[in-house]
Structure formats: structure tokens, C-alpha cells
Design a protein around this motif. Sequence first.
Motif, PDB file in Angstrom:
ATOM      1  N   THR A   1      -3.955   9.204   2.986  1.00 50.57           N
ATOM      2  CA  THR A   1      -4.792   8.054   2.615  1.00 50.57           C
ATOM      3  C   THR A   1      -6.281   8.400   2.637  1.00 50.57           C
ATOM      4  O   THR A   1      -6.775   8.977   3.609  1.00 50.57           O
ATOM      5  CB  THR A   1      -4.511   6.891   3.597  1.00 50.57           C
ATOM      6  OG1 THR A   1      -3.137   6.528   3.461  1.00 50.57           O
ATOM      7  CG2 THR A   1      -5.391   5.681   3.305  1.00 50.57           C
TER       8      THR A   1
ATOM      9  N   TYR B   1       1.865   6.957   2.204  1.00 52.27           N
ATOM     10  CA  TYR B   1       1.955   5.655   1.529  1.00 52.27           C
ATOM     11  C   TYR B   1       2.032   4.471   2.504  1.00 52.27           C
ATOM     12  O   TYR B   1       2.144   3.326   2.080  1.00 52.27           O
ATOM     13  CB  TYR B   1       3.083   5.658   0.495  1.00 52.27           C
ATOM     14  CG  TYR B   1       2.692   6.496  -0.713  1.00 52.27           C
ATOM     15  CD1 TYR B   1       1.841   5.969  -1.672  1.00 52.27           C
ATOM     16  CD2 TYR B   1       3.101   7.814  -0.841  1.00 52.27           C
ATOM     17  CE1 TYR B   1       1.427   6.735  -2.756  1.00 52.27           C
ATOM     18  CE2 TYR B   1       2.695   8.592  -1.919  1.00 52.27           C
ATOM     19  CZ  TYR B   1       1.857   8.038  -2.875  1.00 52.27           C
ATOM     20  OH  TYR B   1       1.430   8.797  -3.942  1.00 52.27           O
TER      21      TYR B   1
ATOM     22  N   LEU C   1      -0.549   3.908   3.997  1.00 53.11           N
ATOM     23  CA  LEU C   1      -1.909   3.478   3.643  1.00 53.11           C
ATOM     24  C   LEU C   1      -2.886   3.434   4.820  1.00 53.11           C
ATOM     25  O   LEU C   1      -3.829   2.640   4.836  1.00 53.11           O
ATOM     26  CB  LEU C   1      -1.878   2.109   2.925  1.00 53.11           C
ATOM     27  CG  LEU C   1      -0.889   1.987   1.743  1.00 53.11           C
ATOM     28  CD1 LEU C   1      -0.899   0.565   1.175  1.00 53.11           C
ATOM     29  CD2 LEU C   1      -1.210   2.990   0.633  1.00 53.11           C
TER      30      LEU C   1
ATOM     31  N   ASN D   1      -2.452  -3.216   8.360  1.00 56.02           N
ATOM     32  CA  ASN D   1      -1.899  -3.219   6.992  1.00 56.02           C
ATOM     33  C   ASN D   1      -0.659  -4.105   6.893  1.00 56.02           C
ATOM     34  O   ASN D   1      -0.477  -4.815   5.910  1.00 56.02           O
ATOM     35  CB  ASN D   1      -1.523  -1.799   6.562  1.00 56.02           C
ATOM     36  CG  ASN D   1      -2.708  -1.036   6.004  1.00 56.02           C
ATOM     37  OD1 ASN D   1      -3.767  -1.605   5.768  1.00 56.02           O
ATOM     38  ND2 ASN D   1      -2.534   0.255   5.800  1.00 56.02           N
TER      39      ASN D   1
ATOM     40  N   TYR E   1       2.097  -4.616  -0.129  1.00 61.51           N
ATOM     41  CA  TYR E   1       2.542  -3.220  -0.249  1.00 61.51           C
ATOM     42  C   TYR E   1       3.163  -2.975  -1.627  1.00 61.51           C
ATOM     43  O   TYR E   1       2.919  -1.961  -2.266  1.00 61.51           O
ATOM     44  CB  TYR E   1       3.557  -2.865   0.852  1.00 61.51           C
ATOM     45  CG  TYR E   1       2.916  -2.193   2.054  1.00 61.51           C
ATOM     46  CD1 TYR E   1       2.568  -0.840   2.021  1.00 61.51           C
ATOM     47  CD2 TYR E   1       2.642  -2.897   3.212  1.00 61.51           C
ATOM     48  CE1 TYR E   1       1.975  -0.220   3.112  1.00 61.51           C
ATOM     49  CE2 TYR E   1       2.047  -2.285   4.308  1.00 61.51           C
ATOM     50  CZ  TYR E   1       1.718  -0.946   4.252  1.00 61.51           C
ATOM     51  OH  TYR E   1       1.124  -0.330   5.324  1.00 61.51           O
TER      52      TYR E   1
ATOM     53  N   ILE F   1       0.463  -2.693  -4.323  1.00 62.40           N
ATOM     54  CA  ILE F   1      -0.331  -1.445  -4.247  1.00 62.40           C
ATOM     55  C   ILE F   1       0.500  -0.260  -4.738  1.00 62.40           C
ATOM     56  O   ILE F   1       0.033   0.552  -5.552  1.00 62.40           O
ATOM     57  CB  ILE F   1      -0.845  -1.216  -2.809  1.00 62.40           C
ATOM     58  CG1 ILE F   1      -1.924  -2.243  -2.487  1.00 62.40           C
ATOM     59  CG2 ILE F   1      -1.389   0.211  -2.653  1.00 62.40           C
ATOM     60  CD1 ILE F   1      -2.342  -2.292  -1.043  1.00 62.40           C
ATOM     61  N   GLN F   2       1.752  -0.162  -4.258  1.00 62.72           N
ATOM     62  CA  GLN F   2       2.577   0.986  -4.682  1.00 62.72           C
ATOM     63  C   GLN F   2       2.849   0.905  -6.193  1.00 62.72           C
ATOM     64  O   GLN F   2       2.871   1.926  -6.877  1.00 62.72           O
ATOM     65  CB  GLN F   2       3.915   1.069  -3.908  1.00 62.72           C
ATOM     66  CG  GLN F   2       3.863   0.882  -2.390  1.00 62.72           C
ATOM     67  CD  GLN F   2       2.935   1.789  -1.619  1.00 62.72           C
ATOM     68  OE1 GLN F   2       1.894   2.166  -2.111  1.00 62.72           O
ATOM     69  NE2 GLN F   2       3.284   2.124  -0.385  1.00 62.72           N
TER      70      GLN F   2
ATOM     71  N   SER G   1      -0.192   2.110  -8.060  1.00 66.26           N
ATOM     72  CA  SER G   1      -0.272   3.579  -8.039  1.00 66.26           C
ATOM     73  C   SER G   1       0.743   4.170  -9.006  1.00 66.26           C
ATOM     74  O   SER G   1       0.453   5.124  -9.728  1.00 66.26           O
ATOM     75  CB  SER G   1      -0.003   4.118  -6.626  1.00 66.26           C
ATOM     76  OG  SER G   1      -0.995   3.653  -5.750  1.00 66.26           O
TER      77      SER G   1
ATOM     78  N   LYS H   1      -2.875   7.821  -5.436  1.00 69.23           N
ATOM     79  CA  LYS H   1      -2.982   6.964  -4.256  1.00 69.23           C
ATOM     80  C   LYS H   1      -3.722   5.675  -4.613  1.00 69.23           C
ATOM     81  O   LYS H   1      -4.252   5.546  -5.721  1.00 69.23           O
ATOM     82  CB  LYS H   1      -3.738   7.721  -3.150  1.00 69.23           C
ATOM     83  CG  LYS H   1      -2.970   8.968  -2.678  1.00 69.23           C
ATOM     84  CD  LYS H   1      -3.681   9.718  -1.579  1.00 69.23           C
ATOM     85  CE  LYS H   1      -4.906  10.457  -2.053  1.00 69.23           C
ATOM     86  NZ  LYS H   1      -4.638  11.597  -2.943  1.00 69.23           N
ATOM     87  N   GLU H   2      -3.773   4.785  -3.650  1.00 71.74           N
ATOM     88  CA  GLU H   2      -4.326   3.451  -3.885  1.00 71.74           C
ATOM     89  C   GLU H   2      -5.711   3.465  -4.539  1.00 71.74           C
ATOM     90  O   GLU H   2      -6.006   2.656  -5.406  1.00 71.74           O
ATOM     91  CB  GLU H   2      -4.386   2.717  -2.536  1.00 71.74           C
ATOM     92  CG  GLU H   2      -4.911   1.310  -2.632  1.00 71.74           C
ATOM     93  CD  GLU H   2      -4.965   0.616  -1.280  1.00 71.74           C
ATOM     94  OE1 GLU H   2      -4.694   1.262  -0.253  1.00 71.74           O
ATOM     95  OE2 GLU H   2      -5.274  -0.581  -1.271  1.00 71.74           O
ATOM     96  N   ASP H   3      -6.565   4.405  -4.132  1.00 71.45           N
ATOM     97  CA  ASP H   3      -7.944   4.373  -4.612  1.00 71.45           C
ATOM     98  C   ASP H   3      -8.133   5.096  -5.954  1.00 71.45           C
ATOM     99  O   ASP H   3      -9.250   5.205  -6.446  1.00 71.45           O
ATOM    100  CB  ASP H   3      -8.909   4.949  -3.553  1.00 71.45           C
ATOM    101  CG  ASP H   3      -8.465   6.306  -3.026  1.00 71.45           C
ATOM    102  OD1 ASP H   3      -7.332   6.723  -3.335  1.00 71.45           O
ATOM    103  OD2 ASP H   3      -9.233   6.947  -2.294  1.00 71.45           O
TER     104      ASP H   3
END
Length: 462
Positions: free
Chosen positions: A65, A275, A277, A328, A337, A340-341, A344, A423-425
Amino acid sequence: MSREKDRESIGSELVPTYAARELAKGVAKHRMAAEGMAPRVAYQVIHDELRLDGFSLLNLATFVTTWMEPEARQLIDECLDKNMIDKDEYPQTAEIEQRCVNILADLWHAPEGKPVGTSTIGSSEACMLGGMALKWRWRDRQRAAGKPTDRPNLVMGTNTQICWHKFCKYWDVEPREVTAEGNRFSLGAEEAAKLVDENTIGVVVIMGSTMDGTYEPVAEVAKALDAVQKEHGWDIPIHVDGASGAFVAPFLQPDLEWDFRVPRVQSINTSGHKYGLVYPGVGWVIFRDQDALPDDLVFHVTYLGGDMIDFSINFSRPGSQVIAQYYNFLRLGLDGYRRIQQASQDVALYLSSEIGKMGPFRLITKGDDIPVFCWTMDEEYAKSASYSLYDLADKLRERGWLVPAYPMPKNREDLVVQRIVVKEDFSHDLAERLLEDLQRAVAYFEAQKGHVAKDEGSHFHH
Ligand SMILES: Cc1ncc(COP(=O)(O)O)c(C=O)c1O
């Protein structure tokens, strides 16, 4: 008055940071200097040196992360001074760790009853603990049957992460590896079943192979082991290494049965810092039930009159990352979750399809298991190309992108791939920028004449 004297007489508060006396020369790096320096100066020296590191947002090599919300950072900061192991002194941190264990056991369909598990520093420690439980249980079974206990083995694919090689070495277990074959780069069920015998402590099945992002077939391996049990009577357990996938499959592939729904699965590890996060380092290992974790391995700690298990290799570590994990869970919930996944994965699928369309490349995976995919150079194109994927990785690095190139596992080392971990970002917008740079890099190499392609070295990142 000399300049030196001048500065001393001004007093440290008034000296500009970069003009401070300590910075007139290089700082002492390999031995402590006789005297220290002002906090501001020390900060600046280290801060500036660290800017030479890669930029984590553009690090598409790491699974770890690289972004969390400011509120999570605040909690991390507030808990850095709490030692996770001091359960008696920080009972609420201990309580929150247990809640996280319960949440993961529930997410992975553990049977009813008190969930058993612990946080760790990462998946590696969690894998050691899972592996030890397998070894101890096998030894107990062998002893009870009056059989020898000196030659345990563990079955896995050649694509396993290095932690499983460490496990085998540190705990004196023979690794038995299923080698890659043709287009199978990870564990096959039948191949695994062929390697087991009565000294097999377990089979490791990976959810989210580090090499190409694919899930290994947990249910199929279990079925093949059912057949082995029927034939030979050996009841061989499965440990699922869900370092990445155990935080992805419950949200993106909820119907896939890979967890405790498969009775042969006795333990599962994951990295909270992949993941899950959370910033590094936090991992988790959860056992199916009390029976899956031999009591002999567990140290019992009493706190507030209750019983808390201590099952770890490490001792002291900050409580902050466990608290960030709980943040989280509360903040995102199942829906957060999942979103977000999914985001990605959408970026991974978009990027892989665009890279697949470019011409020079052939996709090996597209990111539809975990949001991780890899590609190789098209065989025809490679014949006349003056560059390799290693060159491409170097070229992308000029723009800050870290996109590793590496050979596939044993028996398919001939196949060099390049991999992206979304990844998330890593937003859709950033993915477009990467594609532009990738196209620019290819155009640059295609315009070069007489360039000799780089064919060695590996940028592989676990
Ligand atoms: C499948 C797998 N297992 C274990 C690990 C080790 O995880 P950690 O870095 O959390 O110790 C990794 C890391 O990439 C992994 O991909």
C-alpha cells in the motif's frame, strides 16, 4: 570575526538550515559524529537524501500500500508508541486485534466458534506460523502412528514467494516444487497430488501468484488430495497463501470457493499491507479452528482476567498498523473494499487491454484475478526488435515509472515478462499517462539503429 565564529555567536535559532555549520561539510554517515546537529538540519539532510528514492505512487512493482487516508495516518501516528505485544498494558489495542481476527475469519467463512489467529509483521511471518502449525500437526500424527518424523516435506509451485523457501530452510522441511510447464506458471492440482506422500506436512496454494497475478486452483487441489486420501489414507491439509488475493477474492469473486468453505483448507495468511490497504507492515494468519493450531505452539497471556494467545516469531512491534487495519474495516465496510478493489481491477483491465493492442506485446495475464497482470514481447516482433523488456523498464524509469521485468519461474526462465500491480492510488488518469510514456518509449527504441538489447538482470519485486 571569522564566519564560523559569526555563526556561533548568532545562535542556532537564527542560522539558516542549509547554511548551518554542519552542512558546510558532508555529514558523518558510517560513524556517529562527536556532536549532534539541530533537529531541523538533521531532518532536512535525511529528507533530501530520501528524495533520491523511487516515488511510491509510480511504483507499479510493489504490492504494498502506497496511500492511506489522512485519518488513518493520524491514528498510526497516535499508536506508534504502543507496543503490540504489551497486551496487558494496552488491552484496547489487543481487543482491536482480536476484532480484526474475527472479521477476517468471518470474511473467509471460518466455521462457527471462537476464531483463532493473530496479526503479524507481514505475510512472511504469517506463512512461517502457518507452516509451523502444519509441521507440528504432521509430527503429532506420525508419532501417534509410531512412524518416523525426520523427513517432512512441503508441496508448492516454483512460483512461490521466497518466504516459503525461507520456511523450508529455517524449519528443516524439504521443499517439493511443481515446476512450470508450457503456459502453466503455477501449481497444477494433479501435479501437486503426484508429489505428496505420508511425510507431506501440507500443500501451499497461492491466491494471487506473485509472478503473474493468477489464483491457483484451491478447490481442485483439495479434490486431488481427497483422491489421494481415498487411495493412501494420507489426510494432507492445505495452507492458502492469500498474501494479495485473500483481500481481493471475497470482494471481486465472492462465489469462488478458495477459503474455509473448502474443508481441507486449515489456515490462510494475508498481508494487511497489500490489498488490505494498510501501510507496511501488518499481516494476518487465521486458522480454521482450535484444532488447526497445536496448543504446544501457543503462549498464553492473561490480560484483564482473560486469555490472549501469543503465537509469533517477532516480539515487539508498533500497534499502529493493526489499528490502521481496523480503521479500514470500520471506514470502508464490505462495500468500500469492494468498490476500491473493483476500481483497481477496472484500471488493470483497461491498461492490459491497451498494452495488448499496442503490437510489440503479448499479454500473459490481464488482471482479472487480482489487479495484477504481465506481458511478454511478441515472438515475431522480438526477432527484429533492438530492445528488450529490461530496456523498456529502464526507459520508463527515466520518467519515474517502476515497472519491473523478470524471467518466469524455473523451467520457463526463457520467458521474460513485465508486470504491473494496480493499487488504489493508481487512477485511470495516471494509467493514461503511463500508456503515453510506454508508447513514447517504444517509438524511441524503434527509431534507434544498432541498439543492442539488454538480456540480463532482473527488476523483479516481490
Ligand atoms: C504470494 C506471496 N506470499 C508471501 C509474500 C510475502 O509477503 P510480505 O511482504 O507481507 O511478508 C508475498 C509478497 O509479495 C507474496 O506475493
